[in-house]
Scaffold this motif. Sequence first.
Motif, PDB file in Angstrom:
ATOM      1  N   CYS A 175       0.863  -1.181   0.000  1.00 15.50           N
ATOM      2  CA  CYS A 175       0.000   0.000   0.000  1.00 15.50           C
ATOM      3  C   CYS A 175       0.905   1.238   0.000  1.00 15.50           C
ATOM      4  CB  CYS A 175      -0.902  -0.002   1.235  1.00 15.50           C
ATOM      5  SG  CYS A 175      -1.791   1.557   1.445  1.00 15.50           S
ATOM      6  N   GLU A 229       0.096   3.258   3.407  1.00 16.00           N
ATOM      7  CA  GLU A 229       0.356   2.668   4.746  1.00 16.00           C
ATOM      8  C   GLU A 229       1.541   1.693   4.737  1.00 16.00           C
ATOM      9  OE1 GLU A 229      -3.554   1.125   5.235  1.00 16.00           O
ATOM     10  OE2 GLU A 229      -4.259   2.921   6.268  1.00 16.00           O
ATOM     11  N   VAL A 283       0.092  -5.886   0.658  1.00 20.33           N
ATOM     12  CA  VAL A 283      -1.348  -6.156   0.463  1.00 20.33           C
ATOM     13  C   VAL A 283      -1.551  -7.040  -0.763  1.00 20.33           C
ATOM     14  CG1 VAL A 283      -2.154  -4.028   1.545  1.00 20.33           C
ATOM     15  CG2 VAL A 283      -1.574  -4.007  -0.891  1.00 20.33           C
ATOM     16  N   CYS A 290      -5.105  -0.462  -2.790  1.00 15.75           N
ATOM     17  CA  CYS A 290      -5.080  -1.193  -1.522  1.00 15.75           C
ATOM     18  C   CYS A 290      -6.510  -1.629  -1.189  1.00 15.75           C
ATOM     19  CB  CYS A 290      -4.526  -0.276  -0.431  1.00 15.75           C
ATOM     20  SG  CYS A 290      -4.697  -0.971   1.212  1.00 15.75           S
ATOM     21  N   ASP A 346      -7.723  -2.322   1.588  1.00 13.52           N
ATOM     22  CA  ASP A 346      -8.164  -1.806   2.886  1.00 13.52           C
ATOM     23  C   ASP A 346      -8.499  -0.319   2.844  1.00 13.52           C
ATOM     24  OD1 ASP A 346      -7.680  -4.316   3.913  1.00 13.52           O
ATOM     25  OD2 ASP A 346      -5.581  -3.839   4.351  1.00 13.52           O
ATOM     26  N   CYS A 347      -7.595   0.492   2.264  1.00  9.02           N
ATOM     27  CA  CYS A 347      -7.821   1.946   2.359  1.00  9.02           C
ATOM     28  C   CYS A 347      -8.082   2.610   1.004  1.00  9.02           C
ATOM     29  CB  CYS A 347      -6.643   2.619   3.065  1.00  9.02           C
ATOM     30  SG  CYS A 347      -5.166   2.753   2.050  1.00  9.02           S
TER      31      CYS A 347
END
Length: 224
Positions: A109, A112, A116, A127, A129-130
């Motif tokens: 990512c 972050e 990933v 990403c 997640d974000c």
Amino acid sequence: MLTGAGVSAESGVPTFREAQTGLWEKYDPLELATPEAFARDPELVWRWYRWRRDLVARAEPNAGHRALAELQSLVPRLTLVTQNVDGMHQRAGSQGVIEFHGNLFSDRCAAEHRIVRTSEDDRVPTCPDCGSYARPGVVWFGEAIPEDALHASFAAAADCDVFLSVGTSSLVYPAAGLADIAREAGAVTIEVNPNPTDQSESFTASLRGNAGTVLPQLVESLAH
Ligand code: OAD
């Protein structure tokens, strides 16, 4: 031991500081391997890394990689630190390889920094997640070396009897500094490279030749 791009050259994987071929000859890889390049044009950077992934996936480890894997069974302790991101040493059977500059086949990512899993379809993956852009999981110029890799490599260099430097121009620090650490600790240092490097003079010995020729000879002489 430290290896660089030269050890994979005979597998057909281009090195960084020698001429690029074909499609990418007009790009300087050193200018694509930076956070700035990614911020400027993430799609171009991804195209280059996908090209490298395809090339590496089609390539096979060579006699040099195989000799280093064999060497591990001939000496009591061998730590292989590689600047290469191609995973070729592992494919040839080397164990416990320390990837100083990350791995070509992982994604990270960009916001972050965690590794990933991304979808392969996107031109610039994101990403999960974000939602930020994901980037290749390699170390770029100006970025820190993963801490575990850095500590383990420095500790191994400070505690070795023989330090081999194979197929690297010895220009990029901190990797190039491992030979200095080994030298200061009293190790015999040996460079394997067909060409002299800026550090050649500092090595105990230089073996001038291709890794795919010199390393099997070295292993053969130790095995008998
Ligand atoms: P370079 O491209 O700087 O150097 C490759 C070296 O391999 C040169 O010294 C060549 O003479 C040598 N060489 C070529 N063919 C060889 C062969 N068949 N056998 C042995 N040696 C051979 O590659 P690196 O030193 O690995 O970092 O580059 C270091 C770092 O610079 C890379 O990890 C990468 C790059 O920027 C990052 O991406 C952070």
